[in-house]
Design a protein around this motif. Sequence first.
Motif, PDB file in Angstrom:
ATOM      1  N   LEU A   1      41.754  36.952  40.954  1.00 25.36           N
ATOM      2  CA  LEU A   1      40.952  38.178  40.988  1.00 25.36           C
ATOM      3  C   LEU A   1      39.962  38.161  42.153  1.00 25.36           C
ATOM      4  O   LEU A   1      39.781  39.173  42.838  1.00 25.36           O
ATOM      5  CB  LEU A   1      40.214  38.357  39.662  1.00 25.36           C
ATOM      6  CG  LEU A   1      41.105  38.671  38.456  1.00 25.36           C
ATOM      7  CD1 LEU A   1      40.288  38.577  37.168  1.00 25.36           C
ATOM      8  CD2 LEU A   1      41.765  40.020  38.594  1.00 25.36           C
ATOM      9  N   VAL A   2      39.350  37.013  42.388  1.00 25.09           N
ATOM     10  CA  VAL A   2      38.404  36.896  43.506  1.00 25.09           C
ATOM     11  C   VAL A   2      39.135  37.060  44.835  1.00 25.09           C
ATOM     12  O   VAL A   2      38.646  37.738  45.747  1.00 25.09           O
ATOM     13  CB  VAL A   2      37.650  35.547  43.442  1.00 25.09           C
ATOM     14  CG1 VAL A   2      36.909  35.260  44.725  1.00 25.09           C
ATOM     15  CG2 VAL A   2      36.690  35.533  42.264  1.00 25.09           C
ATOM     16  N   ARG A   3      40.326  36.476  44.947  1.00 21.71           N
ATOM     17  CA  ARG A   3      41.092  36.600  46.183  1.00 21.71           C
ATOM     18  C   ARG A   3      41.510  38.049  46.439  1.00 21.71           C
ATOM     19  O   ARG A   3      41.445  38.539  47.565  1.00 21.71           O
ATOM     20  CB  ARG A   3      42.333  35.697  46.122  1.00 21.71           C
ATOM     21  CG  ARG A   3      43.166  35.746  47.364  1.00 21.71           C
ATOM     22  CD  ARG A   3      42.424  35.171  48.555  1.00 21.71           C
ATOM     23  NE  ARG A   3      43.152  35.432  49.767  1.00 21.71           N
ATOM     24  CZ  ARG A   3      42.601  35.747  50.923  1.00 21.71           C
ATOM     25  NH1 ARG A   3      41.297  35.817  51.024  1.00 21.71           N
ATOM     26  NH2 ARG A   3      43.332  35.971  51.971  1.00 21.71           N
TER      27      ARG A   3
ATOM     28  N   GLU B   1      32.071  45.618  43.367  1.00 25.40           N
ATOM     29  CA  GLU B   1      31.779  45.726  41.933  1.00 25.40           C
ATOM     30  C   GLU B   1      32.611  44.720  41.137  1.00 25.40           C
ATOM     31  O   GLU B   1      32.114  44.093  40.205  1.00 25.40           O
ATOM     32  CB  GLU B   1      32.052  47.151  41.444  1.00 25.40           C
ATOM     33  CG  GLU B   1      31.709  47.376  39.998  1.00 25.40           C
ATOM     34  CD  GLU B   1      30.229  47.221  39.672  1.00 25.40           C
ATOM     35  OE1 GLU B   1      29.920  46.791  38.551  1.00 25.40           O
ATOM     36  OE2 GLU B   1      29.389  47.519  40.551  1.00 25.40           O
ATOM     37  N   ALA B   2      33.877  44.558  41.508  1.00 25.00           N
ATOM     38  CA  ALA B   2      34.744  43.603  40.808  1.00 25.00           C
ATOM     39  C   ALA B   2      34.264  42.165  41.008  1.00 25.00           C
ATOM     40  O   ALA B   2      34.317  41.348  40.083  1.00 25.00           O
ATOM     41  CB  ALA B   2      36.182  43.747  41.290  1.00 25.00           C
ATOM     42  N   ARG B   3      33.768  41.861  42.200  1.00 26.37           N
ATOM     43  CA  ARG B   3      33.301  40.491  42.478  1.00 26.37           C
ATOM     44  C   ARG B   3      31.987  40.176  41.805  1.00 26.37           C
ATOM     45  O   ARG B   3      31.723  39.030  41.467  1.00 26.37           O
ATOM     46  CB  ARG B   3      33.152  40.282  43.981  1.00 26.37           C
ATOM     47  CG  ARG B   3      34.484  40.123  44.669  1.00 26.37           C
ATOM     48  CD  ARG B   3      34.318  39.802  46.108  1.00 26.37           C
ATOM     49  NE  ARG B   3      34.017  38.386  46.265  1.00 26.37           N
ATOM     50  CZ  ARG B   3      34.065  37.755  47.420  1.00 26.37           C
ATOM     51  NH1 ARG B   3      34.385  38.399  48.504  1.00 26.37           N
ATOM     52  NH2 ARG B   3      33.796  36.481  47.496  1.00 26.37           N
ATOM     53  N   THR B   4      31.136  41.171  41.625  1.00 26.05           N
ATOM     54  CA  THR B   4      29.797  40.908  41.093  1.00 26.05           C
ATOM     55  C   THR B   4      29.639  41.270  39.626  1.00 26.05           C
ATOM     56  O   THR B   4      28.565  41.065  39.061  1.00 26.05           O
ATOM     57  CB  THR B   4      28.737  41.675  41.911  1.00 26.05           C
ATOM     58  OG1 THR B   4      29.009  43.078  41.832  1.00 26.05           O
ATOM     59  CG2 THR B   4      28.723  41.204  43.358  1.00 26.05           C
ATOM     60  N   ALA B   5      30.684  41.770  39.000  1.00 27.89           N
ATOM     61  CA  ALA B   5      30.587  42.194  37.598  1.00 27.89           C
ATOM     62  C   ALA B   5      30.357  40.991  36.688  1.00 27.89           C
ATOM     63  O   ALA B   5      30.901  39.907  36.921  1.00 27.89           O
ATOM     64  CB  ALA B   5      31.858  42.922  37.182  1.00 27.89           C
TER      65      ALA B   5
ATOM     66  N   GLU C   1      31.478  43.342  31.828  1.00 27.89           N
ATOM     67  CA  GLU C   1      32.014  44.474  32.599  1.00 27.89           C
ATOM     68  C   GLU C   1      33.206  44.087  33.454  1.00 27.89           C
ATOM     69  O   GLU C   1      33.762  44.918  34.159  1.00 27.89           O
ATOM     70  CB  GLU C   1      30.950  45.038  33.553  1.00 27.89           C
ATOM     71  CG  GLU C   1      29.597  45.307  32.970  1.00 27.89           C
ATOM     72  CD  GLU C   1      28.662  44.105  33.104  1.00 27.89           C
ATOM     73  OE1 GLU C   1      28.779  43.322  34.061  1.00 27.89           O
ATOM     74  OE2 GLU C   1      27.827  43.948  32.215  1.00 27.89           O
ATOM     75  N   ARG C   2      33.626  42.834  33.430  1.00 25.16           N
ATOM     76  CA  ARG C   2      34.644  42.354  34.370  1.00 25.16           C
ATOM     77  C   ARG C   2      35.967  43.096  34.233  1.00 25.16           C
ATOM     78  O   ARG C   2      36.553  43.506  35.235  1.00 25.16           O
ATOM     79  CB  ARG C   2      34.861  40.852  34.168  1.00 25.16           C
ATOM     80  CG  ARG C   2      35.876  40.243  35.115  1.00 25.16           C
ATOM     81  CD  ARG C   2      35.198  39.431  36.156  1.00 25.16           C
ATOM     82  NE  ARG C   2      36.067  39.023  37.215  1.00 25.16           N
ATOM     83  CZ  ARG C   2      36.448  37.771  37.436  1.00 25.16           C
ATOM     84  NH1 ARG C   2      36.035  36.823  36.634  1.00 25.16           N
ATOM     85  NH2 ARG C   2      37.208  37.480  38.457  1.00 25.16           N
TER      86      ARG C   2
END
Length: 179
Positions: free
Chosen positions: A45-47, A75-79, A83-84
Amino acid sequence: MSATLVAVAGAVVVLVAVYVSWRAGRLDRLHIRLELARESLDAALVRRAAVCLELAASRVLDPATSLVLAAAAHEARTAGAEEREHAESDLSRTLRAVADQDRFRDRLSADPAGRELLSELDTAVAKVVYSRRFYNNAVGVTRAAQRRWLARTLRLAGHTEYPGFFEIDDDAPKALAAE
């Protein structure tokens, strides 16, 4: 007679102890597999978010599209944990909207850096799909093992809670599924 009875009872106790130990070891291995699957999913997910940020910064897309994609990836990286799933689903939908635009693949393939970015994006999207399936499979197997009467009765899983499935919208864009 009594010596035979004691020997049989001892053998039964040993067999039960070996079986309980085997079940506890299996449950432990399942939890380790689950942790590794979760780490793999997190890395995928991070990649994917990182590749989306690279795409947004590549100047291949128009500024508005780049901004929307960068915001969804950020938003996806910091959720947070709560909220992920929602943030990752939003990134999937945004990526589909971006990648399914007319001539998206052609614009990226026009230069060598774009081709490399397109290849990375294809790989990142596919890894998210496979990692999530592998993780959810591990969750299902672990939950089934934790629900067995022996595991519940003897609390072989300790105080660990049932692991939760990771449910996101991870459908790949049509433009990335091509080739």
